[in-house]
Design an enzyme around this catalytic site. Structure first.
Site, PDB file in Angstrom:
ATOM      1  N   ASP A   1      -5.080   0.759   1.336  1.00  0.00           N
ATOM      2  CA  ASP A   1      -5.657  -0.582   1.117  1.00  0.00           C
ATOM      3  C   ASP A   1      -7.089  -0.491   0.603  1.00  0.00           C
ATOM      4  O   ASP A   1      -7.549  -1.393  -0.106  1.00  0.00           O
ATOM      5  CB  ASP A   1      -5.568  -1.412   2.405  1.00  0.00           C
ATOM      6  CG  ASP A   1      -4.161  -1.953   2.618  1.00  0.00           C
ATOM      7  OD1 ASP A   1      -3.516  -2.345   1.622  1.00  0.00           O
ATOM      8  OD2 ASP A   1      -3.694  -1.965   3.771  1.00  0.00           O
TER       9      ASP A   1
ATOM     10  N   SER B   1       0.837  -1.213   0.000  1.00  0.00           N
ATOM     11  CA  SER B   1       0.000   0.000   0.000  1.00  0.00           C
ATOM     12  C   SER B   1       0.864   1.253   0.000  1.00  0.00           C
ATOM     13  O   SER B   1       0.358   2.352  -0.242  1.00  0.00           O
ATOM     14  CB  SER B   1      -0.951   0.006   1.209  1.00  0.00           C
ATOM     15  OG  SER B   1      -0.222   0.044   2.425  1.00  0.00           O
ATOM     16  N   HIS B   2       2.170   1.117   0.269  1.00  0.00           N
ATOM     17  CA  HIS B   2       3.044   2.286   0.290  1.00  0.00           C
ATOM     18  C   HIS B   2       4.325   2.088  -0.504  1.00  0.00           C
ATOM     19  O   HIS B   2       5.338   2.719  -0.240  1.00  0.00           O
ATOM     20  CB  HIS B   2       3.309   2.721   1.734  1.00  0.00           C
ATOM     21  CG  HIS B   2       2.069   3.295   2.356  1.00  0.00           C
ATOM     22  ND1 HIS B   2       1.086   2.484   2.874  1.00  0.00           N
ATOM     23  CD2 HIS B   2       1.621   4.560   2.475  1.00  0.00           C
ATOM     24  CE1 HIS B   2       0.085   3.248   3.313  1.00  0.00           C
ATOM     25  NE2 HIS B   2       0.386   4.500   3.077  1.00  0.00           N
TER      26      HIS B   2
HETATM   27  P1  NDP Z   1      -1.478  -3.755   8.937  1.00  0.00           P
HETATM   28  O1  NDP Z   1      -2.784  -3.847   9.618  1.00  0.00           O
HETATM   29  O2  NDP Z   1      -1.273  -4.528   7.697  1.00  0.00           O
HETATM   30  O3  NDP Z   1      -0.307  -4.193   9.939  1.00  0.00           O
HETATM   31  C1  NDP Z   1      -0.126  -3.510  11.133  1.00  0.00           C
HETATM   32  C2  NDP Z   1       0.981  -4.138  11.946  1.00  0.00           C
HETATM   33  O4  NDP Z   1       0.540  -5.380  12.463  1.00  0.00           O
HETATM   34  C3  NDP Z   1       2.242  -4.440  11.139  1.00  0.00           C
HETATM   35  O5  NDP Z   1       3.347  -4.207  11.944  1.00  0.00           O
HETATM   36  C4  NDP Z   1       2.071  -5.920  10.780  1.00  0.00           C
HETATM   37  O6  NDP Z   1       3.318  -6.587  10.608  1.00  0.00           O
HETATM   38  C5  NDP Z   1       1.363  -6.450  11.990  1.00  0.00           C
HETATM   39  N1  NDP Z   1       0.464  -7.553  11.705  1.00  0.00           N
HETATM   40  C6  NDP Z   1      -0.478  -7.616  10.754  1.00  0.00           C
HETATM   41  N2  NDP Z   1      -1.135  -8.779  10.838  1.00  0.00           N
HETATM   42  C7  NDP Z   1      -0.599  -9.465  11.881  1.00  0.00           C
HETATM   43  C8  NDP Z   1      -0.839 -10.733  12.472  1.00  0.00           C
HETATM   44  N3  NDP Z   1      -1.791 -11.546  12.007  1.00  0.00           N
HETATM   45  N4  NDP Z   1      -0.077 -11.099  13.519  1.00  0.00           N
HETATM   46  C9  NDP Z   1       0.882 -10.285  14.008  1.00  0.00           C
HETATM   47  N5  NDP Z   1       1.173  -9.074  13.484  1.00  0.00           N
HETATM   48  C10 NDP Z   1       0.428  -8.666  12.436  1.00  0.00           C
HETATM   49  O7  NDP Z   1      -1.091  -2.209   8.681  1.00  0.00           O
HETATM   50  P2  NDP Z   1      -2.049  -0.999   8.368  1.00  0.00           P
HETATM   51  O8  NDP Z   1      -2.933  -1.434   7.262  1.00  0.00           O
HETATM   52  O9  NDP Z   1      -2.659  -0.506   9.608  1.00  0.00           O
HETATM   53  O10 NDP Z   1      -1.006   0.073   7.827  1.00  0.00           O
HETATM   54  C11 NDP Z   1      -0.337  -0.162   6.605  1.00  0.00           C
HETATM   55  C12 NDP Z   1       0.687   0.900   6.352  1.00  0.00           C
HETATM   56  O11 NDP Z   1       0.056   2.132   6.029  1.00  0.00           O
HETATM   57  C13 NDP Z   1       1.628   1.215   7.516  1.00  0.00           C
HETATM   58  O12 NDP Z   1       2.956   1.079   7.056  1.00  0.00           O
HETATM   59  C14 NDP Z   1       1.351   2.669   7.854  1.00  0.00           C
HETATM   60  O13 NDP Z   1       2.457   3.420   8.286  1.00  0.00           O
HETATM   61  C15 NDP Z   1       0.848   3.179   6.524  1.00  0.00           C
HETATM   62  N6  NDP Z   1       0.065   4.395   6.692  1.00  0.00           N
HETATM   63  C16 NDP Z   1       0.658   5.603   6.410  1.00  0.00           C
HETATM   64  C17 NDP Z   1      -0.036   6.773   6.600  1.00  0.00           C
HETATM   65  C18 NDP Z   1       0.605   8.092   6.371  1.00  0.00           C
HETATM   66  O14 NDP Z   1      -0.026   9.106   6.636  1.00  0.00           O
HETATM   67  N7  NDP Z   1       1.830   8.156   5.896  1.00  0.00           N
HETATM   68  C19 NDP Z   1      -1.426   6.764   7.067  1.00  0.00           C
HETATM   69  C20 NDP Z   1      -1.927   5.437   7.370  1.00  0.00           C
HETATM   70  C21 NDP Z   1      -1.204   4.310   7.167  1.00  0.00           C
HETATM   71  P3  NDP Z   1       3.831  -6.957   9.109  1.00  0.00           P
HETATM   72  O15 NDP Z   1       4.186  -5.621   8.485  1.00  0.00           O
HETATM   73  O16 NDP Z   1       4.985  -7.858   9.302  1.00  0.00           O
HETATM   74  O17 NDP Z   1       2.666  -7.609   8.405  1.00  0.00           O
HETATM   75  O1  PYC Z   2      -2.841   4.673   3.568  1.00  0.00           O
HETATM   76  O2  PYC Z   2      -4.038   5.843   4.962  1.00  0.00           O
HETATM   77  C1  PYC Z   2      -3.118   5.742   4.156  1.00  0.00           C
HETATM   78  C2  PYC Z   2      -2.265   6.923   3.879  1.00  0.00           C
HETATM   79  C3  PYC Z   2      -2.544   8.225   4.111  1.00  0.00           C
HETATM   80  C4  PYC Z   2      -1.454   8.960   3.700  1.00  0.00           C
HETATM   81  C5  PYC Z   2      -0.524   8.081   3.236  1.00  0.00           C
HETATM   82  N1  PYC Z   2      -1.029   6.845   3.375  1.00  0.00           N
END
Ligand code: NDP
Ligand code: PYC
Length: 345
Positions: free
Chosen positions: A196, A55-56
């Site tokens: 996502d 997703s990033h």
């Molecule tokens: P996920 O829900 O995919 O994962 C969140 C964390 O939980 C990760 O560290 C992941 O490890 C871990 N994880 C996931 N599933 C399991 C499991 N079954 N058991 C144990 N650990 C687990 O992430 P999000 O969808 O919440 O976020 C995705 C990305 O989006 C992040 O990198 C976040 O920084 C980015 N983001 C950026 C934003 C911005 O403004 N720049 C805004 C919002 C999100 P693993 O990675 O090893 O799967």
């Molecule tokens: O996936 O929510 C997101 C996000 C917001 C800004 C960058 N990534």
């Protein structure tokens, strides 16, 4: 790479990390960043792709480029670092990306954390469009504990509210451990990251229940209904909502950055990068009493495994990283062709 890629299965191509990084560097420079900014963003984006943080990874390139073209972000900004106090560093990112601001302040931040035991980095006037784990993991690789938060753009309804206000506001944490890769988690405080939802919409997939609402505030599993006038929900009801509120306070109010609802990009069609702030807290665990922190975190992991845990946060990324290092990073062949075309101008 195109915003409306078809949902048909396409051929895969494989590329080495260094080659992808170089290709992305060319893409960024061709589209208006300085070479320094390009190097940092290219490393970040290639690392996400290498680790399977899709997703990033390169999925974000059209958003980066349309934002640069819109004039919303300054791709050549030079961050301005201020030594505020013994444990406090501030950076004005100059309306540029947050990662170059972190890179500019990093040596001073680490020096302060090692001398005082803890130090804080407040970045404002910045755009963060990436995963957060690349910002914290390197600190743990050098024995430090790091926590970071960043706010994004209004698309999440606070628990109990009627309309969106918060961003997807991720929290990332990294800690060293004795016999393995650092412990790292990185999670959006929304039920699902905005990226996502976009990916699901593009693939024509439905979301699990509880992720978002449509334009009428009704629960929906249709990602398009969320993206077109709807909104996301926080994860875990009032608990995720409280964490998202905390992120707004730390990443915006404390840094001098915008809240997720405070900026207006409507005059910049194509703008996608949230203009907000980021906070990092770095701790030197060698200052703690008793046994080495890394031994203690290793013991915690041992006990978690003994309790039956099979997957730690970060395990999936590290497995994907190892595979990418062995056989190359797998990309959609069409996406790779499009990247090459973008790099060639
Ligand atoms: P996920 O829900 O995919 O994962 C969140 C964390 O939980 C990760 O560290 C992941 O490890 C871990 N994880 C996931 N599933 C399991 C499991 N079954 N058991 C144990 N650990 C687990 O992430 P999000 O969808 O919440 O976020 C995705 C990305 O989006 C992040 O990198 C976040 O920084 C980015 N983001 C950026 C934003 C911005 O403004 N720049 C805004 C919002 C999100 P693993 O990675 O090893 O799967
Ligand atoms: O996936 O929510 C997101 C996000 C917001 C800004 C960058 N990534």
């Amino acid at each position: 790479m195109s915003a409306q890629s078809p949902t048909v299965a396409t051929a895969c191509a494989s590329i080495r990390f260094a080659e992808l990084e170089e290709l992305l560097h060319q893409v960024f420079v061709r589209h208006g960043t300085s070479a320094q900014v390009a190097a940092i963003l290219a490393h970040n984006c290639a690392s996400a792709e290498r680790d399977g943080a899709h997703s990033h990874g390169i999925f974000r390139i059209p958003g980066y480029l349309s934002t640069l073209a819109s004039g919303w972000v300054n791709g050549t900004a030079v961050p301005s670092v201020t030594d505020v106090a013994s444990g406090f560093v501030r950076v004005d990112a100059g309306n540029g990306f947050a990662q170059p601001a972190l890179a500019a302040a990093r040596p001073l931040l680490v020096e302060k954390a090692r001398s005082a035991g803890i130090a804080l980095l407040a970045i404002h006037n910045s755009h963060h469009f990436a995963a957060l784990w690349p910002d914290v993991e390197p600190f743990a690789e050098e024995g430090l504990v790091a926590l970071s938060v960043v706010n994004s753009m209004t698309c999440v309804v606070p628990h109990g509210a009627d309309r969106p206000l918060f961003g997807t506001n991720p929290i990332a944490f990294a800690a060293p451990r004795a016999d393995g890769a650092p412990i790292v988690f990185d999670l959006a405080t929304s039920a699902i990251a905005h990226g996502d939802v976009q990916i699901a919409a593009r693939k024509g997939e439905r979301l699990p229940p509880g992720m978002g609402v449509d334009s009428l505030g009704q629960p929906t599993q249709d990602p398009k209904a969320i993206l077109e006038g709807g909104a996301l929900l926080p994860f875990g009801g009032h608990k995720g909502s409280a964490l998202s509120m905390m992120v707004e306070l730390l990443a915006a109010a404390l840094t001098g950055g915008n809240f997720s609802f405070e900026f207006d990009w409507t005059d910049h069609p194509g703008a996608r990068t949230p203009w907000t702030g980021q906070l990092l807290i770095v701790i030197d665990p060698s200052k703690t009493a008793g046994q080495s922190f890394a031994q203690r975190s290793q013991e915690l992991v041992r006990q978690m495994h003994a309790a039956g845990l099979r997957r730690l946060p970060g395990d999936r990324r590290h497995r994907t990283r190892a595979k990418s290092q062995e056989t190359g990073i797998e990309l959609d062949a069409q996406a790779l062709r499009e990247l090459r075309a973008l790099a060639a101008g």
